[in-house]
Design an enzyme around this catalytic site. Structure first.
Site, PDB file in Angstrom:
ATOM      1  N   PRO A   1       0.711  -1.272   0.457  1.00 31.08           N
ATOM      2  CA  PRO A   1       0.076  -0.165  -0.028  1.00 31.08           C
ATOM      3  C   PRO A   1       0.613   1.243   0.175  1.00 31.08           C
ATOM      4  O   PRO A   1       1.567   1.437   0.956  1.00 31.08           O
ATOM      5  CB  PRO A   1      -0.257  -0.488   0.979  1.00 31.08           C
ATOM      6  CG  PRO A   1      -0.071  -1.310   2.064  1.00 31.08           C
ATOM      7  CD  PRO A   1       0.068  -1.923   0.997  1.00 31.08           C
ATOM      8  N   ASN A   2       0.260   1.992  -1.051  1.00 30.55           N
ATOM      9  CA  ASN A   2       0.563   3.686  -0.686  1.00 30.55           C
ATOM     10  C   ASN A   2       2.414   3.446  -1.699  1.00 30.55           C
ATOM     11  O   ASN A   2       2.729   5.419  -1.774  1.00 30.55           O
ATOM     12  CB  ASN A   2       0.846   4.149   0.486  1.00 30.55           C
ATOM     13  CG  ASN A   2      -0.107   3.936   1.171  1.00 30.55           C
ATOM     14  OD1 ASN A   2      -1.653   4.903   0.576  1.00 30.55           O
ATOM     15  ND2 ASN A   2      -0.271   3.788   2.867  1.00 30.55           N
TER      16      ASN A   2
ATOM     17  N   ARG B   1       5.566  10.737  -2.138  1.00 23.94           N
ATOM     18  CA  ARG B   1       4.973  10.470  -0.713  1.00 23.94           C
ATOM     19  C   ARG B   1       6.410  10.787  -0.288  1.00 23.94           C
ATOM     20  O   ARG B   1       7.056  10.208  -0.478  1.00 23.94           O
ATOM     21  CB  ARG B   1       4.345   9.267  -0.962  1.00 23.94           C
ATOM     22  CG  ARG B   1       4.504   8.590   0.619  1.00 23.94           C
ATOM     23  CD  ARG B   1       4.556   7.433  -0.303  1.00 23.94           C
ATOM     24  NE  ARG B   1       3.914   6.587   1.508  1.00 23.94           N
ATOM     25  CZ  ARG B   1       3.853   5.393   1.794  1.00 23.94           C
ATOM     26  NH1 ARG B   1       4.699   4.468   1.215  1.00 23.94           N
ATOM     27  NH2 ARG B   1       3.775   5.066   3.476  1.00 23.94           N
TER      28      ARG B   1
ATOM     29  N   TYR C   1      12.069   8.433   1.416  1.00 21.67           N
ATOM     30  CA  TYR C   1      11.185   7.034   0.468  1.00 21.67           C
ATOM     31  C   TYR C   1      12.282   7.862  -0.823  1.00 21.67           C
ATOM     32  O   TYR C   1      12.681   7.230  -1.681  1.00 21.67           O
ATOM     33  CB  TYR C   1      10.130   7.485   0.194  1.00 21.67           C
ATOM     34  CG  TYR C   1       9.566   6.716   1.627  1.00 21.67           C
ATOM     35  CD1 TYR C   1       9.721   5.508   1.929  1.00 21.67           C
ATOM     36  CD2 TYR C   1       8.030   7.307   1.913  1.00 21.67           C
ATOM     37  CE1 TYR C   1       8.670   5.157   2.372  1.00 21.67           C
ATOM     38  CE2 TYR C   1       7.623   6.680   2.651  1.00 21.67           C
ATOM     39  CZ  TYR C   1       7.659   5.435   3.451  1.00 21.67           C
ATOM     40  OH  TYR C   1       7.452   4.699   4.248  1.00 21.67           O
TER      41      TYR C   1
ATOM     42  N   ASN D   1       8.083  -5.584  -1.178  1.00 25.82           N
ATOM     43  CA  ASN D   1       8.115  -4.707   0.230  1.00 25.82           C
ATOM     44  C   ASN D   1       6.272  -3.960   0.158  1.00 25.82           C
ATOM     45  O   ASN D   1       5.412  -3.713  -0.568  1.00 25.82           O
ATOM     46  CB  ASN D   1       8.525  -2.893  -0.459  1.00 25.82           C
ATOM     47  CG  ASN D   1       8.382  -1.946  -0.215  1.00 25.82           C
ATOM     48  OD1 ASN D   1       8.088  -2.339   1.186  1.00 25.82           O
ATOM     49  ND2 ASN D   1       9.253  -0.992   0.169  1.00 25.82           N
TER      50      ASN D   1
ATOM     51  N   ALA E   1       3.180  -1.029   4.982  1.00 26.40           N
ATOM     52  CA  ALA E   1       2.560  -1.071   6.478  1.00 26.40           C
ATOM     53  C   ALA E   1       1.747  -2.553   7.157  1.00 26.40           C
ATOM     54  O   ALA E   1       2.088  -2.960   7.635  1.00 26.40           O
ATOM     55  CB  ALA E   1       1.326   0.148   6.610  1.00 26.40           C
TER      56      ALA E   1
ATOM     57  N   GLU F   1      12.515  -9.873   1.885  1.00 29.45           N
ATOM     58  CA  GLU F   1      12.344  -8.375   2.477  1.00 29.45           C
ATOM     59  C   GLU F   1      12.457  -7.320   2.026  1.00 29.45           C
ATOM     60  O   GLU F   1      14.082  -7.490   2.155  1.00 29.45           O
ATOM     61  CB  GLU F   1      11.549  -9.041   3.804  1.00 29.45           C
ATOM     62  CG  GLU F   1      11.224  -7.477   4.213  1.00 29.45           C
ATOM     63  CD  GLU F   1      10.740  -7.889   6.494  1.00 29.45           C
ATOM     64  OE1 GLU F   1      11.435  -9.003   7.276  1.00 29.45           O
ATOM     65  OE2 GLU F   1      10.166  -6.414   7.360  1.00 29.45           O
TER      66      GLU F   1
ATOM     67  N   HIS G   1      12.599  -3.035   2.055  1.00 30.01           N
ATOM     68  CA  HIS G   1      12.310  -1.764   2.629  1.00 30.01           C
ATOM     69  C   HIS G   1      13.442  -0.400   2.142  1.00 30.01           C
ATOM     70  O   HIS G   1      14.405  -0.584   2.053  1.00 30.01           O
ATOM     71  CB  HIS G   1      12.534  -1.495   3.810  1.00 30.01           C
ATOM     72  CG  HIS G   1      11.174  -2.200   4.856  1.00 30.01           C
ATOM     73  ND1 HIS G   1      10.315  -2.096   4.838  1.00 30.01           N
ATOM     74  CD2 HIS G   1      11.564  -3.749   5.414  1.00 30.01           C
ATOM     75  CE1 HIS G   1       9.067  -3.150   5.681  1.00 30.01           C
ATOM     76  NE2 HIS G   1      10.003  -4.386   4.727  1.00 30.01           N
TER      77      HIS G   1
ATOM     78  N   ARG H   1      13.095   4.469  12.336  1.00 29.24           N
ATOM     79  CA  ARG H   1      12.047   4.974  12.653  1.00 29.24           C
ATOM     80  C   ARG H   1      10.952   4.530  13.753  1.00 29.24           C
ATOM     81  O   ARG H   1      11.638   4.346  14.943  1.00 29.24           O
ATOM     82  CB  ARG H   1      11.246   4.264  10.878  1.00 29.24           C
ATOM     83  CG  ARG H   1      11.978   5.584  10.102  1.00 29.24           C
ATOM     84  CD  ARG H   1      11.101   5.300   9.119  1.00 29.24           C
ATOM     85  NE  ARG H   1       9.789   5.617   8.849  1.00 29.24           N
ATOM     86  CZ  ARG H   1       9.308   5.750   7.649  1.00 29.24           C
ATOM     87  NH1 ARG H   1       9.709   4.713   6.788  1.00 29.24           N
ATOM     88  NH2 ARG H   1       8.297   6.217   7.698  1.00 29.24           N
TER      89      ARG H   1
HETATM   90  C1  DQA Z   1       8.124   0.960   3.740  1.00 29.89           C
HETATM   91  C2  DQA Z   1       8.417   1.385   5.682  1.00 29.89           C
HETATM   92  C3  DQA Z   1       7.156   1.153   5.980  1.00 29.89           C
HETATM   93  O1  DQA Z   1       7.054   0.753   7.505  1.00 29.89           O
HETATM   94  C4  DQA Z   1       6.159   1.870   5.638  1.00 29.89           C
HETATM   95  O2  DQA Z   1       4.603   1.493   5.752  1.00 29.89           O
HETATM   96  C5  DQA Z   1       5.831   1.555   3.684  1.00 29.89           C
HETATM   97  C6  DQA Z   1       7.215   1.595   2.935  1.00 29.89           C
HETATM   98  C7  DQA Z   1       9.754   1.182   2.963  1.00 29.89           C
HETATM   99  O3  DQA Z   1       9.999   0.677   1.875  1.00 29.89           O
HETATM  100  O4  DQA Z   1      10.889   1.692   3.671  1.00 29.89           O
HETATM  101  O5  DQA Z   1       5.216   2.523   3.483  1.00 29.89           O
HETATM  102  O6  DQA Z   1       8.004  -0.164   3.819  1.00 29.89           O
END
Ligand code: DQA
Length: 149
Positions: free
Chosen positions: A10-11, A18, A23, A79, A82, A103, A105, A112
């Site tokens: 998501p997002n 964003r 990011y 990725n 959240a 995994e 990020h 964070r």
């Molecule tokens: C994320 C880190 C997550 O905590 C966050 O909710 C994201 C992006 C990252 O790529 O740094 O949406 O996965």
């Protein structure tokens, strides 16, 4: 031909706009291009996807696990955004499907908020790439190549 999956949660469709201080300014289309270059170099086709829906990620992980079991896929760069921090369903999908998962990020989640220090993916991931910005995506594909060699 063998495929690799890059699955985004998501997002991440908002990447580039964003929270650029967290990011960066690269868009998801930029990330896809960098992944396609590496996949081509590694001789793989690429399934690069994004969804804002948890169940869709579950479906895609199951699809990748099934393809991996027949030798048609090498695994998944995930990725989960959240959902990483909340989703037991994603953990169950990884275990249940047998998908090899890296995994990923973009940000260093450990620098964070404390709720980002919890990951339901990490205990079932083959490896973890965190905090290298979007450069982590091609790194993760190369890591899949190492692990599946
Ligand atoms: C994320 C880190 C997550 O905590 C966050 O909710 C994201 C992006 C990252 O790529 O740094 O949406 O996965």
């Amino acid at each position: 031909m063998t495929s690799a999956y890059v699955l985004n949660g998501p997002n991440l469709n908002l990447l580039g706009m964003r929270e650029p201080e967290t990011y960066g300014t690269a868009t998801l289309a930029d990330v896809e291009r960098s992944c396609r270059d590496v996949a081509e170099e590694l001789g793989w086709t690429l399934e690069f996807r994004q969804t804002n829906r948890e169940g869709e990620l579950v479906d895609w992980i199951q699809e990748a696990g099934a393809a991996q079991s027949t030798g048609e896929a090498v695994g998944v760069v995930l990725n989960a955004a959240a959902y990483t921090h909340t989703s037991v369903a994603l953990q169950d999908a990884i275990i249940g499907s047998g998908a090899r998962v890296i995994e990923l990020h973009i940000s260093n989640v450990h620098r964070r908020e404390s709720y980002r220090h919890v990951s339901h993916v990490s205990p079932v991931a083959a490896g973890i790439i965190v905090g290298f910005g979007v450069a982590g995506y091609p790194m993760a594909l190369r890591a899949l190549a190492e692990l599946s060699a």
